[in-house]
Design a protein around this motif. Structure first.
Motif, PDB file in Angstrom:
ATOM      1  N   ALA A 134      15.779  -1.526  -2.269  1.00  0.00           N
ATOM      2  CA  ALA A 134      16.458  -1.722  -3.544  1.00  0.00           C
ATOM      3  C   ALA A 134      15.443  -1.524  -4.667  1.00  0.00           C
ATOM      4  CB  ALA A 134      17.052  -3.132  -3.613  1.00  0.00           C
ATOM      5  N   GLU A 135      15.896  -1.003  -5.788  1.00  0.00           N
ATOM      6  CA  GLU A 135      14.985  -0.749  -6.908  1.00  0.00           C
ATOM      7  C   GLU A 135      14.308  -2.036  -7.377  1.00  0.00           C
ATOM      8  OE1 GLU A 135      15.078   1.255 -11.380  1.00  0.00           O
ATOM      9  OE2 GLU A 135      16.781   1.506 -10.014  1.00  0.00           O
ATOM     10  N   ILE A 136      15.036  -3.160  -7.375  1.00  0.00           N
ATOM     11  CA  ILE A 136      14.456  -4.434  -7.802  1.00  0.00           C
ATOM     12  C   ILE A 136      13.343  -4.864  -6.853  1.00  0.00           C
ATOM     13  CG2 ILE A 136      16.177  -5.791  -6.544  1.00  0.00           C
ATOM     14  CD1 ILE A 136      14.429  -6.688  -9.881  1.00  0.00           C
ATOM     15  N   THR A 137      13.505  -4.521  -5.559  1.00  0.00           N
ATOM     16  CA  THR A 137      12.469  -4.864  -4.575  1.00  0.00           C
ATOM     17  C   THR A 137      11.181  -4.096  -4.865  1.00  0.00           C
ATOM     18  OG1 THR A 137      14.165  -5.269  -2.904  1.00  0.00           O
ATOM     19  CG2 THR A 137      11.901  -4.966  -2.125  1.00  0.00           C
ATOM     20  N   VAL A 138      11.324  -2.826  -5.198  1.00  0.00           N
ATOM     21  CA  VAL A 138      10.149  -2.012  -5.548  1.00  0.00           C
ATOM     22  C   VAL A 138       9.475  -2.581  -6.787  1.00  0.00           C
ATOM     23  CG1 VAL A 138       9.365   0.266  -6.311  1.00  0.00           C
ATOM     24  CG2 VAL A 138      11.075   0.076  -4.491  1.00  0.00           C
ATOM     25  N   ARG A 198       0.833  -1.210   0.000  1.00  0.00           N
ATOM     26  CA  ARG A 198       0.000   0.000   0.000  1.00  0.00           C
ATOM     27  C   ARG A 198       0.860   1.250   0.000  1.00  0.00           C
ATOM     28  NH1 ARG A 198      -4.917  -1.643   4.249  1.00  0.00           N
ATOM     29  NH2 ARG A 198      -5.350  -3.677   3.285  1.00  0.00           N
ATOM     30  N   GLU A 199       1.980   1.184   0.698  1.00  0.00           N
ATOM     31  CA  GLU A 199       2.923   2.316   0.682  1.00  0.00           C
ATOM     32  C   GLU A 199       3.431   2.553  -0.739  1.00  0.00           C
ATOM     33  OE1 GLU A 199       5.626   3.060   4.390  1.00  0.00           O
ATOM     34  OE2 GLU A 199       5.569   0.886   4.031  1.00  0.00           O
ATOM     35  N   VAL A 200       3.829   1.474  -1.382  1.00  0.00           N
ATOM     36  CA  VAL A 200       4.332   1.576  -2.747  1.00  0.00           C
ATOM     37  C   VAL A 200       3.248   2.109  -3.671  1.00  0.00           C
ATOM     38  CG1 VAL A 200       5.176   0.254  -4.745  1.00  0.00           C
ATOM     39  CG2 VAL A 200       6.072  -0.233  -2.440  1.00  0.00           C
ATOM     40  N   LEU A 201       2.034   1.634  -3.494  1.00  0.00           N
ATOM     41  CA  LEU A 201       0.922   2.070  -4.342  1.00  0.00           C
ATOM     42  C   LEU A 201       0.689   3.571  -4.215  1.00  0.00           C
ATOM     43  CD1 LEU A 201      -1.377   1.455  -6.264  1.00  0.00           C
ATOM     44  CD2 LEU A 201      -2.801   0.833  -4.303  1.00  0.00           C
ATOM     45  N   GLY A 202       0.845   4.087  -3.004  1.00  0.00           N
ATOM     46  CA  GLY A 202       0.671   5.520  -2.808  1.00  0.00           C
ATOM     47  C   GLY A 202       1.655   6.331  -3.634  1.00  0.00           C
ATOM     48  N   PHE A 203       2.883   5.862  -3.702  1.00  0.00           N
ATOM     49  CA  PHE A 203       3.896   6.556  -4.492  1.00  0.00           C
ATOM     50  C   PHE A 203       3.670   6.343  -5.992  1.00  0.00           C
ATOM     51  CE2 PHE A 203       6.463   6.253  -0.480  1.00  0.00           C
ATOM     52  CZ  PHE A 203       6.642   7.628  -0.303  1.00  0.00           C
ATOM     53  N   VAL A 204       3.200   5.138  -6.359  1.00  0.00           N
ATOM     54  CA  VAL A 204       2.886   4.876  -7.763  1.00  0.00           C
ATOM     55  C   VAL A 204       1.777   5.831  -8.227  1.00  0.00           C
ATOM     56  CG1 VAL A 204       1.877   3.197  -9.365  1.00  0.00           C
ATOM     57  CG2 VAL A 204       3.596   2.454  -7.703  1.00  0.00           C
ATOM     58  N   GLY A 222       2.898   9.077  -9.313  1.00  0.00           N
ATOM     59  CA  GLY A 222       3.659   9.130 -10.559  1.00  0.00           C
ATOM     60  C   GLY A 222       5.143   8.898 -10.417  1.00  0.00           C
ATOM     61  N   LEU A 223       5.585   8.385  -9.247  1.00  0.00           N
ATOM     62  CA  LEU A 223       7.013   8.159  -9.041  1.00  0.00           C
ATOM     63  C   LEU A 223       7.495   6.904  -9.765  1.00  0.00           C
ATOM     64  CD1 LEU A 223       6.402  10.227  -6.751  1.00  0.00           C
ATOM     65  CD2 LEU A 223       8.144   9.043  -5.403  1.00  0.00           C
ATOM     66  N   MET A 224       8.716   6.939 -10.224  1.00  0.00           N
ATOM     67  CA  MET A 224       9.330   5.776 -10.846  1.00  0.00           C
ATOM     68  C   MET A 224       9.905   4.862  -9.765  1.00  0.00           C
ATOM     69  SD  MET A 224      11.209   7.490 -14.164  1.00  0.00           S
ATOM     70  CE  MET A 224      12.171   8.625 -13.167  1.00  0.00           C
ATOM     71  N   ASN A 225      10.252   3.648 -10.176  1.00  0.00           N
ATOM     72  CA  ASN A 225      10.771   2.667  -9.207  1.00  0.00           C
ATOM     73  C   ASN A 225      11.971   3.201  -8.430  1.00  0.00           C
ATOM     74  OD1 ASN A 225       8.833   0.934 -10.079  1.00  0.00           O
ATOM     75  ND2 ASN A 225      10.189  -0.381 -11.280  1.00  0.00           N
ATOM     76  N   LYS A 226      12.880   3.864  -9.156  1.00  0.00           N
ATOM     77  CA  LYS A 226      14.099   4.383  -8.518  1.00  0.00           C
ATOM     78  C   LYS A 226      13.744   5.406  -7.433  1.00  0.00           C
ATOM     79  CE  LYS A 226      18.519   6.543  -9.644  1.00  0.00           C
ATOM     80  NZ  LYS A 226      19.384   7.072 -10.744  1.00  0.00           N
ATOM     81  N   GLN A 227      12.746   6.257  -7.721  1.00  0.00           N
ATOM     82  CA  GLN A 227      12.341   7.277  -6.762  1.00  0.00           C
ATOM     83  C   GLN A 227      11.662   6.654  -5.541  1.00  0.00           C
ATOM     84  OE1 GLN A 227      10.100   9.328  -9.899  1.00  0.00           O
ATOM     85  NE2 GLN A 227      11.185  11.211  -9.305  1.00  0.00           N
TER      86      GLN A 227
END
Length: 230
Positions: free
Chosen positions: A185-189, A163-169, A172-177
């Motif tokens: 790690a970017e791969i984890t995101v 849910r945290e990741v979804l909020g950033f998605v 409009g944030l990219m994986n790196k951001q």
């Protein structure tokens, strides 16, 4: 279908209702019969009552419906019933009919969410048009509510981190951001995003964003976002 003095509970317990239904409340028996016959003439199910109290004895069936309601009734008036429904969050569309309408009454009914207000004598076609429109409105609301409930059920399967990741998605944030924001790690995101897409059954990023908007999920602003003007 003949008019019967029962309540909507009879429909819920004794007869499975799948088709739209129109509830009529009018204390004039001849008017109830006329309205019942008119509405049935276009193939709709009808339940008629002589007072608001009769309708309130039972539970409204879970199908698209509307209420043709006389303003002046014995006991609870039509406007009072409208207010009771509003307090109980019962969203059935209401078509008011009255032989004694006035401007303040009409304004109160329409501000309360009534879909139409017809003064007797009204044309049969005007009532039928109002009923068809109200049924369609209720059907569309139910479809929307069901869709939102389905999305919420999918969202509830997400972990707190997802849910945290979804909020950033949603922001409009990219994986790196996102990785920088959550110290991951970017791969984890990327893995989290894949899980989110799968669990939400989203076909694309745009589809996922539409889901967040429908659910009212606010995008999470990145901590590095510059402050706005003071």
């Amino acid at each position: 279908m003949t008019e019967r003095p029962g309540s909507p509970r009879e429909l819920a317990s004794g007869k499975e209702v799948k088709e739209p239904i129109v509830f009529v409340i009018d204390d004039d028996p001849s008017m109830r019969r006329a309205l019942t016959n008119l509405i049935q003439s276009v193939g709709l199910e009808v339940e008629a009552f002589g007072s608001a109290a009769e309708l309130l004895k039972g539970k409204l069936p879970d199908v698209a419906s509307c209420l043709v309601l006389d303003i002046r009734l014995p006991g609870l008036s039509g406007l009072d019933l409208q207010a009771e429904f509003a307090r109980a969050n019962i969203l059935i569309p209401i078509i008011f009919i009255t032989g004694h309408g006035d401007i303040p009454m009409t304004v109160r009914a329409m501000k309360g969410g009534a879909v139409d207000f017809l003064t007797k004598p009204f044309r049969d076609q005007d009532l039928l048009d109002a009923v068809v429109s109200a049924i369609d409105k209720d059907r569309r609301r139910r479809e929307s509510d069901n869709a939102i409930a389905g999305l919420q059920a999918l969202f509830d399967t997400l972990s707190s981190r997802e849910r945290e990741v979804l909020g950033f998605v949603a922001a409009g944030l990219m994986n790196k951001q996102i990785a920088a924001e959550l110290d991951l790690a970017e791969i984890t995101v990327k893995i989290y995003r894949g899980h989110i897409m799968k669990k939400m059954k989203a076909k694309s990023l745009a589809d996922l964003i539409r889901m967040t908007e429908a659910l009212g999920i606010r995008p999470t602003k990145p901590s590095s976002e510059p402050a706005g003007p003071r």
